[in-house]
Write a protein that holds these residues in place. Sequence first.
Motif, short mmCIF file in Angstrom:
data_model
loop_
_atom_site.label_atom_id
_atom_site.label_comp_id
_atom_site.label_asym_id
_atom_site.label_seq_id
_atom_site.Cartn_x
_atom_site.Cartn_y
_atom_site.Cartn_z
N LYS A 110 0.82 -1.13 0.02
CA LYS A 110 0.07 0.11 0.05
C LYS A 110 0.88 1.25 -0.16
O LYS A 110 0.68 2.08 -0.84
CB LYS A 110 -1.00 0.07 1.06
CG LYS A 110 -1.84 1.25 1.26
CD LYS A 110 -2.79 1.11 0.13
CE LYS A 110 -4.15 2.04 0.56
NZ LYS A 110 -4.88 2.30 -0.83
N ASN A 111 1.71 1.18 1.01
CA ASN A 111 2.79 2.43 0.88
C ASN A 111 3.48 2.59 -0.49
O ASN A 111 3.62 3.64 -1.05
CB ASN A 111 3.93 2.27 1.86
CG ASN A 111 3.15 2.48 3.28
OD1 ASN A 111 2.27 3.06 3.39
ND2 ASN A 111 3.87 1.94 4.24
N MET A 112 4.03 1.49 -1.08
CA MET A 112 4.82 1.49 -2.21
C MET A 112 3.81 2.33 -3.32
O MET A 112 4.11 2.99 -4.11
CB MET A 112 5.14 0.26 -2.49
CG MET A 112 6.25 0.34 -3.78
SD MET A 112 5.58 -0.12 -5.44
CE MET A 112 4.49 -1.23 -5.08
N THR A 113 2.59 1.60 -3.54
CA THR A 113 1.46 2.18 -4.50
C THR A 113 1.19 3.54 -4.42
O THR A 113 1.09 4.16 -5.37
CB THR A 113 0.29 1.13 -4.55
OG1 THR A 113 -0.26 1.30 -3.46
CG2 THR A 113 0.81 -0.22 -5.08
N ASN A 114 1.14 3.94 -3.13
CA ASN A 114 0.75 5.34 -2.88
C ASN A 114 1.98 6.29 -3.27
O ASN A 114 1.56 7.16 -3.98
CB ASN A 114 0.50 5.55 -1.22
CG ASN A 114 -0.90 5.05 -0.82
OD1 ASN A 114 -1.79 4.81 -1.70
ND2 ASN A 114 -1.04 5.01 0.36
N ASN A 115 3.10 5.79 -2.82
CA ASN A 115 4.31 6.50 -3.12
C ASN A 115 4.45 6.72 -4.77
O ASN A 115 5.03 7.84 -5.33
CB ASN A 115 5.62 6.25 -2.62
CG ASN A 115 5.75 6.09 -1.16
OD1 ASN A 115 5.12 6.97 -0.53
ND2 ASN A 115 6.52 5.32 -0.50
N SER A 139 0.14 -5.09 -11.87
CA SER A 139 -0.23 -5.10 -13.22
C SER A 139 -1.31 -4.45 -13.48
O SER A 139 -1.38 -3.81 -14.37
CB SER A 139 -0.06 -6.52 -13.80
OG SER A 139 -1.09 -7.37 -13.42
N LYS A 140 -2.29 -4.42 -12.62
CA LYS A 140 -3.55 -4.02 -12.72
C LYS A 140 -3.40 -2.42 -12.77
O LYS A 140 -3.94 -1.57 -13.59
CB LYS A 140 -4.74 -4.26 -11.64
CG LYS A 140 -5.03 -5.63 -11.86
CD LYS A 140 -6.00 -5.96 -10.81
CE LYS A 140 -5.50 -6.61 -9.52
NZ LYS A 140 -6.15 -6.88 -8.40
N GLY A 141 -2.67 -1.99 -11.76
CA GLY A 141 -2.53 -0.41 -11.84
C GLY A 141 -1.70 0.36 -12.68
O GLY A 141 -1.57 1.49 -13.05
N ILE A 142 -0.56 -0.59 -13.24
CA ILE A 142 0.52 0.16 -14.10
C ILE A 142 0.09 0.12 -15.71
O ILE A 142 0.56 0.91 -16.66
CB ILE A 142 1.86 -0.46 -14.01
CG1 ILE A 142 1.66 -2.05 -14.42
CG2 ILE A 142 2.27 -0.56 -12.40
CD1 ILE A 142 3.29 -2.79 -14.21
N GLN A 143 -1.17 -0.61 -15.95
CA GLN A 143 -1.38 -0.51 -17.36
C GLN A 143 -2.16 0.67 -17.45
O GLN A 143 -2.92 1.24 -16.83
CB GLN A 143 -2.33 -1.68 -17.60
CG GLN A 143 -1.40 -2.99 -17.72
CD GLN A 143 -2.34 -4.34 -18.11
OE1 GLN A 143 -3.40 -4.25 -17.91
NE2 GLN A 143 -1.69 -5.16 -18.80
N THR A 144 -1.76 1.22 -18.65
CA THR A 144 -2.84 2.45 -19.25
C THR A 144 -4.01 2.06 -19.82
O THR A 144 -3.84 1.26 -20.87
CB THR A 144 -1.85 2.91 -20.19
OG1 THR A 144 -0.68 3.49 -19.78
CG2 THR A 144 -2.42 4.31 -20.67
N ASP A 145 -5.19 2.47 -19.45
CA ASP A 145 -6.37 2.04 -19.90
C ASP A 145 -6.62 3.15 -21.09
O ASP A 145 -7.05 4.33 -21.05
CB ASP A 145 -7.27 2.26 -18.83
CG ASP A 145 -8.68 1.79 -19.27
OD1 ASP A 145 -8.90 1.59 -20.35
OD2 ASP A 145 -9.81 2.01 -18.68
N ALA A 146 -6.55 2.76 -22.22
CA ALA A 146 -6.57 3.30 -23.62
C ALA A 146 -7.82 3.81 -23.70
O ALA A 146 -8.15 4.86 -24.31
CB ALA A 146 -6.44 2.42 -24.80
#
Length: 153
Positions: A110-115, A139-146
Amino acid sequence: MDEQDLAALKVQTIYRGHSQRKKTEILKHDTARKKVQEYLRKKKIHNLLQHLISLVAYYKPEEPKQFLVEEIERLARKEKTDLVVDGDLDTIFDMVDITRQGYITGKQLKNMTNNLSIDTGKIDLNQTYTREAFRAALSKGIQTDASSWAVDG
């Protein structure tokens, strides 16, 4: 009114007309500029261009124009794209798992994703995440939703 007064009145009239035309031109320019800015903001063009430039800088393709065409086609098909590969995720995991236990806590994740400003959805703070679970969560959070970009209109 004598000739001098008429000449002065004529100059004032010309100046006022010029001044008014100048103000009107500035107003038209400001209105047009605001419309363009609103269009670019509404269509998220800045985000799109930033994404495309980031991809070119990251991958450094031999044929950047063809690379960009393919990426725009991918975006037009509303496919997801990302800048981070599994090797990058492994490096990030190793940076967080400094004790080399082979897992990190939900709180660390959680801390890492917030940072990094990555939205992974809900993270169970009481769960531990192995390297594989970490990859899946990130992988869900780093993909760019086109679909969030209006590349086709």
